[in-house]
Design a protein around this motif. Structure first.
Motif, PDB file in Angstrom:
ATOM      1  N   GLY A  14     -23.824  99.722  -3.204  1.00 54.60           N
ATOM      2  CA  GLY A  14     -24.059 100.431  -1.809  1.00 54.60           C
ATOM      3  C   GLY A  14     -25.035  99.400  -1.250  1.00 54.60           C
ATOM      4  N   LEU A  15     -25.960  98.845  -2.018  1.00 46.96           N
ATOM      5  CA  LEU A  15     -27.260  98.168  -1.619  1.00 46.96           C
ATOM      6  C   LEU A  15     -26.423  96.770  -1.210  1.00 46.96           C
ATOM      7  N   ILE A  16     -25.665  96.243  -2.054  1.00 46.20           N
ATOM      8  CA  ILE A  16     -25.160  94.975  -1.778  1.00 46.20           C
ATOM      9  C   ILE A  16     -24.451  94.764  -0.392  1.00 46.20           C
ATOM     10  N   ASP A  17     -23.513  96.100  -0.383  1.00 46.48           N
ATOM     11  CA  ASP A  17     -22.536  96.050   0.901  1.00 46.48           C
ATOM     12  C   ASP A  17     -23.492  96.068   2.065  1.00 46.48           C
ATOM     13  N   HIS A  18     -24.647  96.601   2.020  1.00 46.40           N
ATOM     14  CA  HIS A  18     -25.767  96.668   3.110  1.00 46.40           C
ATOM     15  C   HIS A  18     -25.880  95.522   3.723  1.00 46.40           C
ATOM     16  N   TRP A  19     -26.200  94.063   2.918  1.00 45.25           N
ATOM     17  CA  TRP A  19     -26.640  93.111   3.379  1.00 45.25           C
ATOM     18  C   TRP A  19     -25.891  91.716   2.889  1.00 45.25           C
ATOM     19  N   ALA A  20     -24.690  92.241   2.590  1.00 45.94           N
ATOM     20  CA  ALA A  20     -23.712  91.066   1.938  1.00 45.94           C
ATOM     21  C   ALA A  20     -23.413  90.124   2.954  1.00 45.94           C
TER      22      ALA A  20
ATOM     23  N   GLU B 213     -22.454  82.147  -6.545  1.00 45.07           N
ATOM     24  CA  GLU B 213     -23.423  81.008  -6.461  1.00 45.07           C
ATOM     25  C   GLU B 213     -24.622  81.433  -5.825  1.00 45.07           C
ATOM     26  N   PRO B 214     -25.222  82.414  -6.415  1.00 45.81           N
ATOM     27  CA  PRO B 214     -26.783  82.628  -5.908  1.00 45.81           C
ATOM     28  C   PRO B 214     -27.607  81.458  -6.102  1.00 45.81           C
ATOM     29  N   ARG B 215     -28.572  81.018  -5.264  1.00 41.39           N
ATOM     30  CA  ARG B 215     -29.611  79.938  -5.292  1.00 41.39           C
ATOM     31  C   ARG B 215     -30.831  80.530  -4.630  1.00 41.39           C
ATOM     32  N   PRO B 216     -32.276  80.086  -5.034  1.00 41.46           N
ATOM     33  CA  PRO B 216     -33.179  80.277  -4.232  1.00 41.46           C
ATOM     34  C   PRO B 216     -33.191  80.098  -2.988  1.00 41.46           C
ATOM     35  N   ALA B 217     -33.666  80.865  -2.146  1.00 34.62           N
ATOM     36  CA  ALA B 217     -33.547  80.613  -0.656  1.00 34.62           C
ATOM     37  C   ALA B 217     -34.587  79.551  -0.156  1.00 34.62           C
ATOM     38  N   HIS B 218     -35.531  79.298  -1.079  1.00 33.98           N
ATOM     39  CA  HIS B 218     -36.805  78.242  -0.630  1.00 33.98           C
ATOM     40  C   HIS B 218     -37.398  77.756  -2.115  1.00 33.98           C
TER      41      HIS B 218
ATOM     42  N   THR C 279     -25.163  86.951   3.697  1.00 30.80           N
ATOM     43  CA  THR C 279     -25.311  85.838   2.740  1.00 30.80           C
ATOM     44  C   THR C 279     -26.718  85.208   2.391  1.00 30.80           C
ATOM     45  N   SER C 280     -27.658  86.329   2.403  1.00 36.66           N
ATOM     46  CA  SER C 280     -28.995  86.069   2.063  1.00 36.66           C
ATOM     47  C   SER C 280     -29.806  87.589   1.537  1.00 36.66           C
TER      48      SER C 280
ATOM     49  N   PHE D  55     -26.369  82.979  -0.726  1.00 37.94           N
ATOM     50  CA  PHE D  55     -25.232  82.972  -1.655  1.00 37.94           C
ATOM     51  C   PHE D  55     -23.892  82.811  -0.811  1.00 37.94           C
ATOM     52  N   ALA D  56     -22.941  82.630  -1.200  1.00 33.37           N
ATOM     53  CA  ALA D  56     -21.572  82.515  -0.813  1.00 33.37           C
ATOM     54  C   ALA D  56     -21.218  83.856  -0.042  1.00 33.37           C
ATOM     55  N   GLN D  57     -20.291  84.309   0.530  1.00 28.80           N
ATOM     56  CA  GLN D  57     -19.744  85.684   0.902  1.00 28.80           C
ATOM     57  C   GLN D  57     -19.683  86.527  -0.172  1.00 28.80           C
ATOM     58  N   ALA D  58     -20.159  87.649  -0.363  1.00 29.30           N
ATOM     59  CA  ALA D  58     -20.078  88.569  -1.421  1.00 29.30           C
ATOM     60  C   ALA D  58     -18.888  89.152  -1.625  1.00 29.30           C
TER      61      ALA D  58
END
Length: 428
Positions: free
Chosen positions: A115-121, A352-357, A124-125, A380-383
């Motif tokens: 549910g949390l991931i769906d909220h901001w997927a 492919e998650p990666r640090p945003a900065h 892509t950040s 990250f790429a699209q969830a």
């Protein structure tokens, strides 16, 4: 200062045990060596978890309103008692924890994580601490204890204030205890499928003892699980070798979590043991009533147990994160299940998650009792879609409703205030 470098410097000067100042005029023994820490944690006869023998208090060197007492002060709860009293509380707590349906608990974590991931997927950040591990774990713990979702922000703020032991920690501790008492009164009258109800109706602990044990579960369970997940995700983001091992299936998220307990423990220091007699520890004279703080972060980096594997090392069971002996963590299997499910969901959903900065995966909260990233922004790429079956509204129960077999007893003469025991300490 880099904590590991600081531990090395202390070790170079003092050896496995070093005197440190924790309050003006008050010192403690910081236990740095793995063997010495194991000895202090394991042996409850010379090293008690009961703070009522603390000489800094009995000698009047530590005021009753000192912020660090929120974590180090005595309370009638399983982690702050020794001998027969500890065993009575531990039996009650473990008996209640065994009523949790682990399959349902895993489902609860999966549903909340998705549910949390769906909220901001679609962005892509995200921040994997403030938008994932923190809301996820606090929702799960509130659900387990019987708190409403609306109570989570206040509970989290109080727990952070207590575990940070800054100004206002004693007041936050009193507010947290009062919130738990209110919940307990509700569950005494109308039990539900939660830990508060089971503690009230299926144990012989008093109402005050139950309240303090539930507070301990929040203090030592919720925040440490948030930090544990954050540390594991930070390792995956910052260590390409570990990331590749997970991506190719050579190690699992459980292996990564185990390694963080060794290299980056979410509880850097165990909140206190007290010497019950004069003794020698690693060549240092310890007086009866002295405070000893087993430093897990230092013990785990003790050269005596390091194998020199560098970044290739995926974990070690030599860590002391769960304690050992009579005071080993009674909820470690639940914590593992929750953390593994949370990390696995993030890896499964976020390709492919990666640090945003640069450096975003290294910022760490500063607390003697908690260690984890304050934030963990990633791109990250699209969830990946959740691919879950439709479920009823809300989170499913993980326990049955206990039978109403009794009213929780209140011991005669119990003081309603958190620090009332200090006034009668000299007569203990």
């Amino acid at each position: 200062m880099n904590p590991t470098r600081g531990y090395d410097e202390l070790r170079h000067v003092w050896g496995p045990v070093a005197p440190v100042s924790i309050h003006p005029g008050v010192t403690a023994w910081l236990v740095l060596g793995h063997q010495a820490a194991l000895e202090v944690i394991w042996n409850e006869h010379p090293f008690s978890s009961d703070a009522r023998c603390w000489n800094a208090v009995t000698d009047g060197r530590l005021p009753a309103d000192a912020p660090l007492l929120a974590m180090l002060g005595w309370r009638p709860a399983v982690s702050r008692l020794s001998m027969d009293a500890h065993r009575r509380h531990r039996q009650a707590v473990t008996g209640v924890l065994e009523q949790i349906d682990l399959r349902r608990l895993r489902l609860v974590v999966q549903l909340r994580a998705d549910g949390l991931i769906d909220h901001w997927a679609q962005r892509t950040s995200a921040d994997l601490v403030t938008e994932y591990s923190r809301p996820l774990i606090w929702a799960v713990f509130a659900h387990l204890l019987g708190f409403s979702p609306a109570s989570v922000p206040a509970l989290e703020a109080l727990v952070i204030a207590v575990t940070d032991t800054a100004d206002g920690a004693a007041e936050a501790d009193a507010e947290l205890l009062e919130a738990v008492r209110r919940l307990l009164q509700t569950r005494i009258a109308a039990p539900g499928p939660d830990l508060a109800s089971w503690m009230a109706h299926a144990t012989t602990l008093t109402e005050t003892e139950i309240a303090h044990n539930l507070v301990q579960l929040l203090l030592f369970g919720a925040r440490s699980t948030v930090d544990w997940i954050g540390n594991a995700l930070r390792l995956l983001l910052s260590d390409r070798h570990v990331n590749a091992l997970v991506a190719t299936g050579r190690i699992t998220p459980a292996d990564v979590l185990e390694r963080t307990l060794m290299d980056d423990p979410p509880v850097p220091n165990i909140p206190g043991r007290w010497a019950t007699k004069d003794l020698m520890l690693a060549g240092h004279p310890v007086r009866a009533g002295d405070l000893l703080i087993p430093c897990l972060a230092a013990a785990n980096t003790d050269p005596a147990i390091q194998g020199g594997g560098g970044s290739a090392r995926t974990g070690s069971r030599a860590h002391l994160a769960w304690g050992t002996g009579a005071h080993g963590c009674p909820a470690k299997d639940l914590a593992r299940l929750i953390a593994e499910t949370a990390v696995d969901a993030a890896l499964r959903r976020l390709p492919e998650p990666r640090p945003a900065h640069s450096g975003s995966a290294r910022a760490t909260q500063q607390s003697m009792w908690a260690g984890g990233p304050a934030e963990l922004p990633v791109d990250f790429a699209q969830a990946t879609p959740a691919h879950r079956a439709e479920v009823p509204h809300g989170l499913p129960a993980v326990m049955l409703v206990p039978e109403r077999t009794r009213t929780v007893p209140v011991q005669e003469g119990e003081a309603p205030q958190r620090w009332g025991w200090w006034d009668s300490l000299t007569g203990w």
